[in-house]
Design an enzyme around this catalytic site. Structure first.
Site, mmCIF file in Angstrom:
data_model
loop_
_atom_site.group_PDB
_atom_site.id
_atom_site.type_symbol
_atom_site.label_atom_id
_atom_site.label_comp_id
_atom_site.label_asym_id
_atom_site.label_seq_id
_atom_site.Cartn_x
_atom_site.Cartn_y
_atom_site.Cartn_z
ATOM 1 C CD GLN A 131 11.258 -9.818 -11.532
ATOM 2 O OE1 GLN A 131 12.364 -10.035 -11.292
ATOM 3 N NE2 GLN A 131 10.578 -8.736 -11.542
ATOM 4 C CE LYS A 163 1.739 11.663 -5.620
ATOM 5 N NZ LYS A 163 0.634 12.341 -5.749
ATOM 6 C CB CYS A 206 -1.215 6.304 -3.471
ATOM 7 S SG CYS A 206 -0.890 8.153 -3.598
ATOM 8 C CD GLU A 237 -1.078 12.116 -2.640
ATOM 9 O OE1 GLU A 237 -1.639 11.284 -3.523
ATOM 10 O OE2 GLU A 237 -0.266 13.116 -3.243
ATOM 11 C CG ASP A 247 -4.421 8.169 -1.121
ATOM 12 O OD1 ASP A 247 -4.408 7.912 0.380
ATOM 13 O OD2 ASP A 247 -3.380 8.202 -1.818
ATOM 14 C CB VAL A 262 -7.481 5.179 -6.458
ATOM 15 C CG1 VAL A 262 -8.753 4.315 -6.943
ATOM 16 C CG2 VAL A 262 -8.046 6.503 -5.576
ATOM 17 C CB THR A 263 -4.207 5.734 -9.098
ATOM 18 O OG1 THR A 263 -2.911 6.291 -9.034
ATOM 19 C CG2 THR A 263 -5.035 6.814 -9.199
ATOM 20 C CE LYS A 302 -1.366 7.773 0.753
ATOM 21 N NZ LYS A 302 -1.075 8.288 -0.231
#
Ligand code: C5J
Length: 228
Positions: free
Chosen positions: A202, A132, A162, A72, A24, A157-158, A129
């Site tokens: 993680q 997002k 997205c 987007e 995007d 971005v961002t 798309k």
């Protein structure tokens, strides 16, 4: 095969199974008068991602890596835009309203286009798309399967919207997602920092985080992508 320095740990990548995914980088998000600005954001905060994206794009093109650009946006009749998205908040201009770069976040309008600095060239894939995430209601999954891609180098971005949504979708579909930190940006620097931390925490719960210098260094050890 290259070894890319990343968090939480280095990752080995077969470049012929890897794609650069640029999310995007559109005028609607990066330039005044677009969707991002209509929501009250300082769009200049996203410009730091442009030069690193250009560097990645040049390196990927030089190696013949698959390059995918996403945008987007919605159909002119808004049939793919849920009212809950269109009516959210109190923006100056809503999705579909006429702004200085044409109708806000509508396919085919000037604001919907990718910024000239990162304009796609022939052979590169453009995914339009409505959401997002780049997998939601798009052909991205089919394209990646067809091209036998396993690894996604993700920038754009961002970071927390997205890029993150696409990485989460890709991770659930079995792709190794590597987010290129300096080639992403947010209207909220703190969200950018935390979004990156969330990806690699993680043990790499959503993927890996690297940067454009590390990618370029790793790619320069490879001369061309064997598309076998
Ligand atoms: C947003 C995006 N922020 N590309 N879209 O609405 O991150």
């Amino acid at each position: 095969m290259i070894s890319l320095s990343a968090h939480p740990e280095a990752i080995d990548l077969d470049l012929s199974r890897s794609a650069l995914v640029i999310i995007d980088m559109q005028r609607d998000f990066l330039e005044p008068g677009g969707f991002g600005a209509s929501l009250g954001n300082d769009v200049s905060l996203l410009r730091s991602a442009i030069a690193p994206c250009q560097t990645l794009l040049a390196a990927a093109r030089a190696l013949g890596m698959l390059v995918i650009h996403t945008r987007e946006g919605h159909l002119p009749d808004l049939s793919d835009a849920p009212p809950a998205k269109v009516m959210r908040g109190k923006p100056e201009l809503r999705i579909g309203s006429l702004g200085p770069m044409g109708r806000i976040l509508i396919r085919g309008e000037p604001g919907h286009g990718i910024i000239p600095e990162l304009a796609p060239i022939k052979g590169e894939i453009i995914i339009d798309k409505p959401g997002k995430g780049a997998f939601y209601r798009t052909e991205l999954g089919d394209v990646l399967k067809e091209q036998r891609i396993e690894n996604l180098l993700v920038c754009g971005v961002t970071t927390e919207v997205c890029v993150h949504t696409t990485v989460r979708e890709g991770n659930d579909r079995g792709y190794r997602c590597i987010v290129i930190s300096d080639a992403c940006a947010s209207y909220f620097p703190e969200f950018h920092r935390v979004a990156l931390a969330m990806v690699s925490a993680q043990g790499g719960i959503f993927g890996w985080v690297s940067d454009s210098a590390a990618v370029v260094a790793a790619l320069s050890s490879e001369h061309s992508v064997s598309m076998s």
